[in-house]
Design an enzyme around this catalytic site. Structure first.
Site, PDB file in Angstrom:
ATOM      1  N   ASN A 103       2.273   6.472  -2.127  1.00  0.00           N
ATOM      2  CA  ASN A 103       1.708   6.474  -3.493  1.00  0.00           C
ATOM      3  C   ASN A 103       0.181   6.615  -3.507  1.00  0.00           C
ATOM      4  OD1 ASN A 103       1.572   3.835  -2.420  1.00  0.00           O
ATOM      5  ND2 ASN A 103       1.468   2.948  -4.461  1.00  0.00           N
ATOM      6  N   LYS A 158       2.759   6.610  11.079  1.00  0.00           N
ATOM      7  CA  LYS A 158       3.857   7.319  10.420  1.00  0.00           C
ATOM      8  C   LYS A 158       3.581   7.378   8.932  1.00  0.00           C
ATOM      9  CE  LYS A 158       7.959   6.398   8.843  1.00  0.00           C
ATOM     10  NZ  LYS A 158       7.795   7.364   7.754  1.00  0.00           N
ATOM     11  N   GLU A 167       1.871  -4.959   3.428  1.00  0.00           N
ATOM     12  CA  GLU A 167       1.300  -4.747   2.088  1.00  0.00           C
ATOM     13  C   GLU A 167       2.434  -4.225   1.233  1.00  0.00           C
ATOM     14  OE1 GLU A 167      -2.863  -5.221   2.945  1.00  0.00           O
ATOM     15  OE2 GLU A 167      -2.513  -3.581   1.571  1.00  0.00           O
ATOM     16  N   CYS A 221       0.726  -0.023  -6.396  1.00  0.00           N
ATOM     17  CA  CYS A 221       1.220  -1.354  -6.038  1.00  0.00           C
ATOM     18  C   CYS A 221       0.666  -2.392  -7.004  1.00  0.00           C
ATOM     19  CB  CYS A 221       0.850  -1.695  -4.604  1.00  0.00           C
ATOM     20  SG  CYS A 221      -0.895  -1.491  -4.255  1.00  0.00           S
TER      21      CYS A 221
HETATM   22  P1  NAD Z   1       9.350   2.252   1.469  1.00  0.00           P
HETATM   23  O1  NAD Z   1       9.568   0.829   1.858  1.00  0.00           O
HETATM   24  O2  NAD Z   1      10.488   3.028   0.952  1.00  0.00           O
HETATM   25  O3  NAD Z   1       8.780   3.089   2.716  1.00  0.00           O
HETATM   26  C1  NAD Z   1       7.588   2.744   3.361  1.00  0.00           C
HETATM   27  C2  NAD Z   1       7.586   3.314   4.760  1.00  0.00           C
HETATM   28  O4  NAD Z   1       8.604   2.700   5.542  1.00  0.00           O
HETATM   29  C3  NAD Z   1       7.854   4.822   4.825  1.00  0.00           C
HETATM   30  O5  NAD Z   1       6.986   5.399   5.773  1.00  0.00           O
HETATM   31  C4  NAD Z   1       9.301   4.890   5.274  1.00  0.00           C
HETATM   32  O6  NAD Z   1       9.631   6.081   5.951  1.00  0.00           O
HETATM   33  C5  NAD Z   1       9.362   3.692   6.218  1.00  0.00           C
HETATM   34  N1  NAD Z   1      10.711   3.151   6.457  1.00  0.00           N
HETATM   35  C6  NAD Z   1      11.773   3.133   5.615  1.00  0.00           C
HETATM   36  N2  NAD Z   1      12.816   2.498   6.198  1.00  0.00           N
HETATM   37  C7  NAD Z   1      12.404   2.119   7.433  1.00  0.00           C
HETATM   38  C8  NAD Z   1      13.020   1.427   8.520  1.00  0.00           C
HETATM   39  N3  NAD Z   1      14.292   1.007   8.451  1.00  0.00           N
HETATM   40  N4  NAD Z   1      12.307   1.207   9.625  1.00  0.00           N
HETATM   41  C9  NAD Z   1      11.010   1.603   9.720  1.00  0.00           C
HETATM   42  N5  NAD Z   1      10.371   2.279   8.740  1.00  0.00           N
HETATM   43  C10 NAD Z   1      11.054   2.527   7.613  1.00  0.00           C
HETATM   44  O7  NAD Z   1       8.137   2.229   0.428  1.00  0.00           O
HETATM   45  P2  NAD Z   1       7.467   3.456  -0.351  1.00  0.00           P
HETATM   46  O8  NAD Z   1       8.405   3.966  -1.390  1.00  0.00           O
HETATM   47  O9  NAD Z   1       6.889   4.429   0.614  1.00  0.00           O
HETATM   48  O10 NAD Z   1       6.233   2.754  -1.065  1.00  0.00           O
HETATM   49  C11 NAD Z   1       6.298   2.171  -2.325  1.00  0.00           C
HETATM   50  C12 NAD Z   1       6.146   0.676  -2.205  1.00  0.00           C
HETATM   51  O11 NAD Z   1       4.952   0.373  -1.504  1.00  0.00           O
HETATM   52  C13 NAD Z   1       6.020  -0.012  -3.550  1.00  0.00           C
HETATM   53  O12 NAD Z   1       6.784  -1.178  -3.546  1.00  0.00           O
HETATM   54  C14 NAD Z   1       4.531  -0.355  -3.627  1.00  0.00           C
HETATM   55  O13 NAD Z   1       4.233  -1.426  -4.467  1.00  0.00           O
HETATM   56  C15 NAD Z   1       4.219  -0.641  -2.198  1.00  0.00           C
HETATM   57  N6  NAD Z   1       2.784  -0.491  -1.916  1.00  0.00           N
HETATM   58  C16 NAD Z   1       2.031  -1.609  -1.674  1.00  0.00           C
HETATM   59  C17 NAD Z   1       0.663  -1.506  -1.458  1.00  0.00           C
HETATM   60  C18 NAD Z   1      -0.190  -2.718  -1.214  1.00  0.00           C
HETATM   61  O14 NAD Z   1      -1.350  -2.545  -0.857  1.00  0.00           O
HETATM   62  N7  NAD Z   1       0.305  -3.923  -1.396  1.00  0.00           N
HETATM   63  C19 NAD Z   1       0.055  -0.249  -1.486  1.00  0.00           C
HETATM   64  C20 NAD Z   1       0.854   0.872  -1.743  1.00  0.00           C
HETATM   65  C21 NAD Z   1       2.216   0.725  -1.948  1.00  0.00           C
END
Ligand code: NAD
Length: 453
Positions: free
Chosen positions: A130, A153, A226, A260
């Protein structure tokens, strides 16, 4: 792996995905390169990042275009993210040396004592789509300055941006094996979890973050998470309603609501509730939805197709339970994963739109009678990323802010992050801090020296 443009649903390009064997190879190369990088004087490591910061400026247009193409972020916001990413990286360039220098704690007497900060080793940075530049920079820049090698990644939804960033780091002088991209989705991420890395730093959803923490727990290596949020904003009766409404719209709809720390629920004092809604609707209508490549577009498509159905379900659930749908509520009638900016009033805590992360251009608004009710409702969530209060009265704001169980609190502002102070979530919003001196030291480990003689 296919890269799809979320605004058109067309194929942009295909890229080679990593598998367990290729990730293992990258790990071995990273491990071999890390010691040499750690032995490189910190001034030289920082000089590489300073050159990267310059490249971020000269390459901004190309990077912004790729970011918009693969994520659907409106182009003006993509350029803004690149400027913001550079700003954070400049902070690390200017501040890392002092926080990573050895510290003498005791210099007199028989036993002298000092602390040094050593790199963790080879770390994984599993990242989100995002704000791929911002959340990437939060991790890989201080990790590199600290002397680590990084297997980065990017999300499968922001692969081109990840490749661009790492390309610029290499061009700036960071050795090729010291930061490498791992390309792919869940399977590529799992391959990283299978390796004996020295730290796992994740940005993404609560479910994946918790899974990763559990999966690597027995290794006893640092894990930084995060995660998501359900961030509240409370509007008191003493504010300039128009101004607060404009801030609320921006907090809720910027980045098509996919932040987020987006404002995800709004509580409004009953004395200004109706006025606030009128102003909010008026402001929301000024946020044009359209082609993210057009400079005037404020709301683009959602990045992930599956989120459209999540938002439809949240609208249906809220309306079924008595909310008033005042704006939007539907997928937009065009190609791409578009959802109309949506405003729901008279919400309550039985509704998904108030309890679950929406991650889209949708907002639930609820009336409250006083501060005590607002505070109780703001705290009624497993998340704890940010909380915002709008009032003219600073003492009143401070009374409310100290009661919040979130890593960040805002008075008369919202949806902002600063490199100068820690960025951290509580509860389902995460573990550990990035940015600030804490985020510099998150990627190193202390060594304490007791010295006699
Ligand atoms: P996601 O959890 O779907 O994916 C995040 C990452 O994890 C991706 O690179 C994905 O390929 C990887 N992943 C997925 N399954 C995995 C597994 N089993 N093992 C290892 N890696 C795996 O999240 P998203 O859709 O990419 O991001 C959106 C979320 O991120 C929202 O909840 C948002 O609030 C949060 N976010 C938080 C912050 C913060 O600073 N707190 C910043 C940005 C986004």
């Amino acid at each position: 792996m296919k890269i799809i443009n979320p605004a058109t649903e067309e194929l942009v390009t295909t890229v080679q995905e990593d598998n367990a064997a290729s990730v293992m190879l990258k790990f071995e190369k990273a491990k071999a390169a890390q010691k040499g990088w750690a032995a490189t004087p910190i001034k030289e490591r920082i000089a590489c990042i300073a050159r990267f910061n310059e490249l971020l400026v000269s390459e901004a247009d190309r990077l912004a275009k790729d970011l918009t193409t693969e994520v659907g972020k409106p182009i003006g916001q993509a350029k803004g993210e690149l400027r913001g990413g550079r700003g954070r990286s400049v902070y690390f360039v200017e501040n890392s040396e002092k926080y990573l220098a050895e510290e003498w704690m005791v210099t007199e007497g028989e036993t002298k004592e000092k602390v040094t900060y050593e790199p963790l080793g080879v770390i994984a940075n599993i990242s989100a789509w995002n704000y791929p530049v911002l959340v990437g920079v939060n991790v890989f820049i201080p990790a590199l300055i600290g002397g680590n090698a990084v297997l980065y990644k990017p999300s499968e939804f922001s692969t081109l941006t990840g490749l661009n960033l790492v390309g610029l780091l290499h061009e700036a002088g960071v050795p090729k094996d010291v930061i490498q991209t791992v390309i792919g989705g869940k399977d590529a991420g799992e391959a990283l979890l299978d390796l004996p890395l020295d730290g796992y730093f994740f940005t993404g959803s609560y479910n994946t973050g918790r899974y990763i923490a559990e999966r690597v727990a027995t290794r006893l290596v640092p894990v930084g998470l995060e995660l998501g949020g359900k961030d509240p904003m409370y509007v008191c009766e003493d504010v300039d309603v128009k101004h607060a409404a404009a801030a609320g719209v921006e907090g809720a709809f910027y980045n098509t609501g996919q932040s987020c720390c987006a404002v995800e629920r709004i509580y409004v004092h009953e004395r200004v509730y109706d006025d606030f809604i009128t102003e909010f609707l008026q402001e929301a209508r000024n946020w044009p939805i359209g082609d993210p490549m057009h400079e005037g577009t404020a709301i683009g498509p959602l990045t992930r197709p599956q989120q459209v159905a999540v938002l439809e379900q949240q609208v249906k659930d809220a309306v079924d339970k008595g909310a008033r749908l005042l704006l939007g509520g539907n997928r937009a009638g065009r190609n791409g994963y578009y959802f109309e900016p949506t405003v729901l009033a008279d919400c309550n805590h039985t509704m998904q739109v108030i309890m679950d992360e929406s991650f889209g251009p949708i907002i639930g608004i609820q009336k409250v009678k006083d501060d005590a009710e607002a505070v109780a409702l703001m705290l009624d969530t497993p998340y704890g990323l940010t909380s915002a209060v709008y009032t003219l009265d600073r003492e009143r704001a401070e009374r409310i802010m100290v009661q919040m169980n979130s890593g960040t609190v805002y008075w008369n502002c919202c949806d902002r992050v600063s490199a100068n102070i820690p960025w951290s979530g509580r509860g389902h919003s995460g573990l550990g801090s990035t940015l600030s001196h804490q985020g510099i030291r998150a990627f190193v480990q202390p060594k304490s020296y007791h010295l006699r003689g």
